[in-house]
Design a protein around this motif. Sequence first.
Motif, PDB file in Angstrom:
ATOM      1  N   ARG A 179      36.725  87.544  33.630  1.00 61.36           N
ATOM      2  CA  ARG A 179      37.876  86.636  33.671  1.00 61.36           C
ATOM      3  C   ARG A 179      37.726  85.647  34.826  1.00 61.36           C
ATOM      4  O   ARG A 179      37.001  85.895  35.776  1.00 61.36           O
ATOM      5  N   ARG A 180      38.441  84.525  34.749  1.00 62.46           N
ATOM      6  CA  ARG A 180      38.456  83.550  35.833  1.00 62.46           C
ATOM      7  C   ARG A 180      39.133  84.152  37.070  1.00 62.46           C
ATOM      8  O   ARG A 180      40.174  84.810  36.950  1.00 62.46           O
ATOM      9  N   ILE A 181      38.528  83.960  38.221  1.00 63.28           N
ATOM     10  CA  ILE A 181      39.133  84.321  39.500  1.00 63.28           C
ATOM     11  C   ILE A 181      38.936  83.162  40.475  1.00 63.28           C
ATOM     12  O   ILE A 181      38.013  82.366  40.299  1.00 63.28           O
ATOM     13  N   THR A 210      42.892  84.714  40.527  1.00 62.75           N
ATOM     14  CA  THR A 210      44.063  84.614  39.671  1.00 62.75           C
ATOM     15  C   THR A 210      45.002  85.754  40.017  1.00 62.75           C
ATOM     16  O   THR A 210      44.566  86.796  40.512  1.00 62.75           O
ATOM     17  N   LYS A 211      46.269  85.574  39.774  1.00 66.64           N
ATOM     18  CA  LYS A 211      47.225  86.657  39.977  1.00 66.64           C
ATOM     19  C   LYS A 211      47.650  87.207  38.620  1.00 66.64           C
ATOM     20  O   LYS A 211      47.851  86.459  37.674  1.00 66.64           O
ATOM     21  N   ASP A 212      47.763  88.533  38.547  1.00 63.83           N
ATOM     22  CA  ASP A 212      48.143  89.188  37.297  1.00 63.83           C
ATOM     23  C   ASP A 212      49.621  89.563  37.296  1.00 63.83           C
ATOM     24  O   ASP A 212      50.216  89.778  38.345  1.00 63.83           O
ATOM     25  N   GLU A 218      54.242  89.618  40.134  1.00 68.33           N
ATOM     26  CA  GLU A 218      52.836  89.238  40.235  1.00 68.33           C
ATOM     27  C   GLU A 218      52.127  90.109  41.263  1.00 68.33           C
ATOM     28  O   GLU A 218      52.724  90.544  42.244  1.00 68.33           O
ATOM     29  N   ASP A 237      44.826  87.983  44.570  1.00 73.86           N
ATOM     30  CA  ASP A 237      44.281  87.221  43.449  1.00 73.86           C
ATOM     31  C   ASP A 237      42.792  87.505  43.230  1.00 73.86           C
ATOM     32  O   ASP A 237      42.142  86.877  42.410  1.00 73.86           O
ATOM     33  N   HIS A 238      42.257  88.470  43.963  1.00 80.48           N
ATOM     34  CA  HIS A 238      40.882  88.926  43.800  1.00 80.48           C
ATOM     35  C   HIS A 238      40.751  90.270  44.511  1.00 80.48           C
ATOM     36  O   HIS A 238      41.638  90.660  45.266  1.00 80.48           O
ATOM     37  N   CYS A 289      38.512  90.571  39.593  1.00 84.81           N
ATOM     38  CA  CYS A 289      39.879  90.110  39.367  1.00 84.81           C
ATOM     39  C   CYS A 289      40.864  91.136  39.933  1.00 84.81           C
ATOM     40  O   CYS A 289      40.464  92.230  40.342  1.00 84.81           O
TER      41      CYS A 289
END
Length: 225
Positions: A47-49, A51-53, A65, A69-70, A95
Amino acid sequence: MILIKKSKEPQKWTEYRSTPGVDYQAIPELVDSLLKEQGYICAYCMRRIPTKDRVYNKDGVTFSETKEDHRVEHIKSRVKHDDLKLNYTNMVICCPGHIGDEPHCDRLKGSEDISFSPLDTMFINTLSYTTDGKIESSNHAYQTEIENILNLNTKLLMLGRKEARDEAIKNVNYLCKKNGTWNKAAIERCLAKYDNMHVNGNKKEYYPYCGIISWYLRKKLKQLS
């Protein structure tokens, strides 16, 4: 997953780890170096990093959230391998590990070890993907760890991989629109796009989930040979 090619560790990290008595800490220069060499995608799920899940509450509607973010991941865990905690070649970046309602990647792995490495070509060559985006290894032990330690086949991760592959198929179809038949030149052109980083603003990035695309297009090339 894709093969991660380690670059030289950043000078700031060399200086940090060389300090007598220092313990592990993810300094900004370390994080930045890991992001750059991985093209800003997660070492495991792609996945793109950063990013916040979203972590959903029991009602399935409200959420919060993740604070991070990593996550800097030690392939051989710090808990079990203290001698490797400052070793740059033992580190990748992941991620936050919480897409949907199932933890995955480093968040689930925690202090567990895996017997494979995304730095190992032989391991990467054991991987394949199903039509619905499931990642599989021809090595049974690796597959068990992919499923149980990293949880890389959640519904949302499989969907993300499938959608990425389908988008690549559309790209090849567009290149072959004159006769509708896939040809080597079109596949290789598309493969070059997903095999390499592209410039996005001031970053050089891989496309998210590019591993499934590279595998799929190489399979198609082999079928044409």
